[in-house]
Design a protein around this motif. Sequence first.
Motif, PDB file in Angstrom:
ATOM      1  N   PHE A  17       0.841  -1.196   0.000  1.00  0.00           N
ATOM      2  CA  PHE A  17       0.000   0.000   0.000  1.00  0.00           C
ATOM      3  C   PHE A  17       0.876   1.246   0.000  1.00  0.00           C
ATOM      4  O   PHE A  17       1.999   1.245   0.516  1.00  0.00           O
ATOM      5  N   SER A  18       0.332   2.323  -0.564  1.00  0.00           N
ATOM      6  CA  SER A  18       1.106   3.558  -0.677  1.00  0.00           C
ATOM      7  C   SER A  18       1.233   4.283   0.656  1.00  0.00           C
ATOM      8  O   SER A  18       2.184   5.018   0.887  1.00  0.00           O
ATOM      9  N   VAL A  19       0.281   4.092   1.554  1.00  0.00           N
ATOM     10  CA  VAL A  19       0.324   4.769   2.848  1.00  0.00           C
ATOM     11  C   VAL A  19       1.324   4.060   3.754  1.00  0.00           C
ATOM     12  O   VAL A  19       1.478   2.843   3.711  1.00  0.00           O
ATOM     13  N   SER A  20       2.029   4.821   4.585  1.00  0.00           N
ATOM     14  CA  SER A  20       3.116   4.253   5.393  1.00  0.00           C
ATOM     15  C   SER A  20       2.689   3.860   6.799  1.00  0.00           C
ATOM     16  O   SER A  20       3.442   3.210   7.504  1.00  0.00           O
ATOM     17  N   CYS A  21       1.516   4.253   7.232  1.00  0.00           N
ATOM     18  CA  CYS A  21       1.066   3.974   8.593  1.00  0.00           C
ATOM     19  C   CYS A  21       0.802   2.478   8.793  1.00  0.00           C
ATOM     20  O   CYS A  21      -0.038   1.900   8.093  1.00  0.00           O
ATOM     21  N   ILE A  23      -2.939   1.539   9.369  1.00  0.00           N
ATOM     22  CA  ILE A  23      -3.758   1.574   8.162  1.00  0.00           C
ATOM     23  C   ILE A  23      -3.426   0.389   7.265  1.00  0.00           C
ATOM     24  O   ILE A  23      -4.325  -0.265   6.715  1.00  0.00           O
ATOM     25  N   CYS A  24      -2.141   0.093   7.122  1.00  0.00           N
ATOM     26  CA  CYS A  24      -1.740  -1.045   6.289  1.00  0.00           C
ATOM     27  C   CYS A  24      -2.309  -2.353   6.838  1.00  0.00           C
ATOM     28  O   CYS A  24      -2.788  -3.199   6.080  1.00  0.00           O
ATOM     29  N   ALA A  25      -2.243  -2.524   8.164  1.00  0.00           N
ATOM     30  CA  ALA A  25      -2.773  -3.752   8.767  1.00  0.00           C
ATOM     31  C   ALA A  25      -4.271  -3.859   8.562  1.00  0.00           C
ATOM     32  O   ALA A  25      -4.803  -4.942   8.288  1.00  0.00           O
ATOM     33  N   TYR A  26      -4.965  -2.728   8.691  1.00  0.00           N
ATOM     34  CA  TYR A  26      -6.415  -2.722   8.469  1.00  0.00           C
ATOM     35  C   TYR A  26      -6.752  -3.112   7.034  1.00  0.00           C
ATOM     36  O   TYR A  26      -7.616  -3.973   6.794  1.00  0.00           O
ATOM     37  N   LEU A  27      -6.073  -2.507   6.063  1.00  0.00           N
ATOM     38  CA  LEU A  27      -6.334  -2.814   4.654  1.00  0.00           C
ATOM     39  C   LEU A  27      -5.975  -4.248   4.337  1.00  0.00           C
ATOM     40  O   LEU A  27      -6.688  -4.935   3.595  1.00  0.00           O
ATOM     41  N   TYR A  38      -7.026  11.065   5.031  1.00  0.00           N
ATOM     42  CA  TYR A  38      -7.199  11.327   6.459  1.00  0.00           C
ATOM     43  C   TYR A  38      -5.845  11.413   7.160  1.00  0.00           C
ATOM     44  O   TYR A  38      -5.605  12.315   7.976  1.00  0.00           O
ATOM     45  N   ALA A  39      -4.944  10.496   6.812  1.00  0.00           N
ATOM     46  CA  ALA A  39      -3.616  10.512   7.422  1.00  0.00           C
ATOM     47  C   ALA A  39      -2.863  11.797   7.079  1.00  0.00           C
ATOM     48  O   ALA A  39      -2.216  12.405   7.940  1.00  0.00           O
ATOM     49  N   ALA A  40      -2.951  12.227   5.826  1.00  0.00           N
ATOM     50  CA  ALA A  40      -2.281  13.467   5.413  1.00  0.00           C
ATOM     51  C   ALA A  40      -2.882  14.676   6.118  1.00  0.00           C
ATOM     52  O   ALA A  40      -2.170  15.608   6.505  1.00  0.00           O
ATOM     53  N   PHE A  41      -4.203  14.650   6.304  1.00  0.00           N
ATOM     54  CA  PHE A  41      -4.884  15.745   7.011  1.00  0.00           C
ATOM     55  C   PHE A  41      -4.368  15.853   8.441  1.00  0.00           C
ATOM     56  O   PHE A  41      -4.046  16.945   8.924  1.00  0.00           O
ATOM     57  N   LEU A  42      -4.273  14.729   9.143  1.00  0.00           N
ATOM     58  CA  LEU A  42      -3.773  14.747  10.511  1.00  0.00           C
ATOM     59  C   LEU A  42      -2.311  15.173  10.560  1.00  0.00           C
ATOM     60  O   LEU A  42      -1.889  15.935  11.442  1.00  0.00           O
ATOM     61  N   GLN A  43      -1.544  14.682   9.609  1.00  0.00           N
ATOM     62  CA  GLN A  43      -0.119  14.990   9.594  1.00  0.00           C
ATOM     63  C   GLN A  43       0.116  16.485   9.401  1.00  0.00           C
ATOM     64  O   GLN A  43       0.984  17.079  10.043  1.00  0.00           O
ATOM     65  N   ASP A  44      -0.666  17.107   8.539  1.00  0.00           N
ATOM     66  CA  ASP A  44      -0.537  18.545   8.306  1.00  0.00           C
ATOM     67  C   ASP A  44      -0.825  19.343   9.577  1.00  0.00           C
ATOM     68  O   ASP A  44      -0.320  20.456   9.757  1.00  0.00           O
TER      69      ASP A  44
END
Length: 368
Positions: free
Chosen positions: A42-46, A49-53, A76-82
């Motif tokens: 997956f493209s997301v690094s969290c 999130i990866c485990a959920y997907l 959502y992850a990018a929103f929180l990170q910002d």
Amino acid sequence: MTPSILPDKNWLMDHVPARVSDLAQQSSFEEFEPSVENPDRFSVSCPFICAYLETRSGRQLTASSTTTYEQNLSQYAAFLQDREVHLLDADLTDVIEFVEHCVDQGNRRSTIESKLTTVRELYVFIRLRTAAAEALTIDPIELERIDLAEYNVPPPIEREALTQEELRKLFDAMNSYRNRLLAVVAVETGLRNSDLRNIRVSDVDFDSGEIHVHNPKNSVPYDVPISRDLRIELQIWCDQYRDGYAPRVDSQYLFPACNGAKLETNGGLNTIIRSAAERAGIQEVLATSEVPPGQGKHSEANNNVREWHRVTVHTLRHTCFTLMKEAGVPLPYRQLVANHRDPQTTQHYSHGRGQEFASIREQFDPPR
């Protein structure tokens, strides 16, 4: 540098109850995170999130749905990170602000509902299936309090059903026999995009004139009737033409791809339908919307804009049930074919099985 949405170990010690802190002290922080078999998938690094997907992909989500969930959670992850808010430290206010951010981007209500549902399911997963449950600030149940009706969002995109004349133009504009037959099956059965792509040869019962939908979206398997004409066409396709579309692949699917076992994504089939509609002169752009960063591959005009077209696979599904209604097929029978348990849902599409299927075949004569 913008911090990770995951808390570092010092933050963890300060913010979680003793039981979880003890767990983190007994092992490395990496062991506290959920295990991910394929971290590069997956493209997301969290890791959460990866485990959920990874848990849901294949078992509960098709490939295209997994992509949608991944995009929703990446946003959502990018929103929180910002905002320098950690994933486990986000509260109800943070999620509400994310919803408001989506509203400001021009997202429609159905899109925001999809994102909010995905975020809620992620937190349910963390609470029920990871060691970080007690580190969560938010209670997933709280997210059900968010009322999207309070927000001023663009109206939903209404796609009108195609006329029989437009359908014939669409069929004639198809650039291959396989693609034409895919469109014919879509109009006659009302199957969803993923269900069309996943029809196996073994799912077609040529004797009874039915197609078995073995893995439908959010439902149990069910059957749809097909006409005698379509039964003959599919038999000819299987006997004379199908093998030529996948000479290098041993495919079980009714409509194999040229270089694979099947069409893998919703976007691939939508491109076939959309392009044919353009050639037929019946396509139009109904609306545009902003594409968030990282999703440029879904835009048509440029990297920041998505075009919403009139003729898609979903339009063919809508057309199927509209034509059935015009032909006099009763609502309960249309509900049966649509695989909708709620008659109100099937009614939206219409702006003892054997007997029902026979009645549908007698009344519904799909265009060719």
